[in-house]
Design an enzyme around this catalytic site. Sequence first.
Site, mmCIF file in Angstrom:
data_model
loop_
_atom_site.group_PDB
_atom_site.id
_atom_site.type_symbol
_atom_site.label_atom_id
_atom_site.label_comp_id
_atom_site.label_asym_id
_atom_site.label_seq_id
_atom_site.Cartn_x
_atom_site.Cartn_y
_atom_site.Cartn_z
ATOM 1 N N HIS A 5 79.810 173.283 -52.009
ATOM 2 C CA HIS A 5 78.662 173.723 -52.350
ATOM 3 C C HIS A 5 78.630 173.977 -53.853
ATOM 4 O O HIS A 5 79.575 174.332 -54.458
ATOM 5 C CB HIS A 5 78.303 175.077 -51.515
ATOM 6 C CG HIS A 5 77.752 174.616 -50.148
ATOM 7 N ND1 HIS A 5 78.832 174.401 -49.102
ATOM 8 C CD2 HIS A 5 76.679 174.500 -49.535
ATOM 9 C CE1 HIS A 5 78.143 174.161 -48.173
ATOM 10 N NE2 HIS A 5 76.692 174.312 -48.317
ATOM 11 N N LYS A 24 76.212 179.528 -54.591
ATOM 12 C CA LYS A 24 75.932 179.957 -53.226
ATOM 13 C C LYS A 24 76.719 181.292 -53.100
ATOM 14 O O LYS A 24 77.905 181.530 -53.674
ATOM 15 C CB LYS A 24 76.741 178.983 -52.249
ATOM 16 C CG LYS A 24 76.657 179.153 -50.958
ATOM 17 C CD LYS A 24 77.059 178.158 -50.102
ATOM 18 C CE LYS A 24 77.040 178.320 -48.481
ATOM 19 N NZ LYS A 24 75.655 178.831 -48.040
#
Length: 267
Positions: free
Chosen positions: A156, A160
């Site tokens: 990600h 995040k």
Amino acid sequence: MSNETIKLVIAGPRGRMGQEAVKLAERTPHFDLVGAIDHTYDQQKLSDVMPVESDAFIYTDIHACFTETQPDVLIDLTTPEIGKVHTKIALEHGVRPVVGTTGFSEADLKELTSLTEEKGIGAIIAPNFALGAILMMKFSKMAANYFEDVEIIELHHDQKLDAPSGTALKTAEMISEVRKEKQQGHPDEKEILPGARGAEQNGIRLHSVRLPGLIAHQEVMFGMDGQTLQIRHDSYNRASFMSGVKLSVEQVMKIDQLVYGLENIID
């Protein structure tokens, strides 16, 4: 239900996912965006603070928003902590929540299940709204019937907050439902650096990568003697999640219970 107008409130409209949700509401004929919830810009129009056409008002008070706009559905794309609070308040007001944040504990889900039963309305909490990601999880569960050895790598963007991702945890949970318990790797293996083999859930190793340039990606790797199987999904932009948001808004109007995970409303 798709031919009937669904009144929406979006929490977190200025975030990256929230902006896509506003665009979704504007281009969907049977969606009516009646309000938004944010921590600032109280009583200003969305079109005054964002490059959108919607004249829906922003509220900093969620109770006032629900009372004045009387929405059918809340789309919450905030943070885990705020999302938990918003979900409970929405149900108490008789508003069906569609939540795209993770971090709900078993106790949280139990409390929300009781609220949906008490109010007789539906709620959907989805760690991932990308339909391709849901299919990846379903295919992985299918493969786990035949491949006992598996590891999950999720990748990600570097902003995040949680690791491993909710999607990775949900994938491991689904695989564990059908996979025979097994301790993978050499029984005497030793990590030279702590964490080198990743986190572990039910004997499944999970690895998290965080880098700028990524959005949301996951690879589930299976192995057995002489062969491997890799099931991968990639989201290249946040618009990829909107098909799942749209489906969830439509489906939450048809159910009277809490559903955790989009895979439970996809045949």
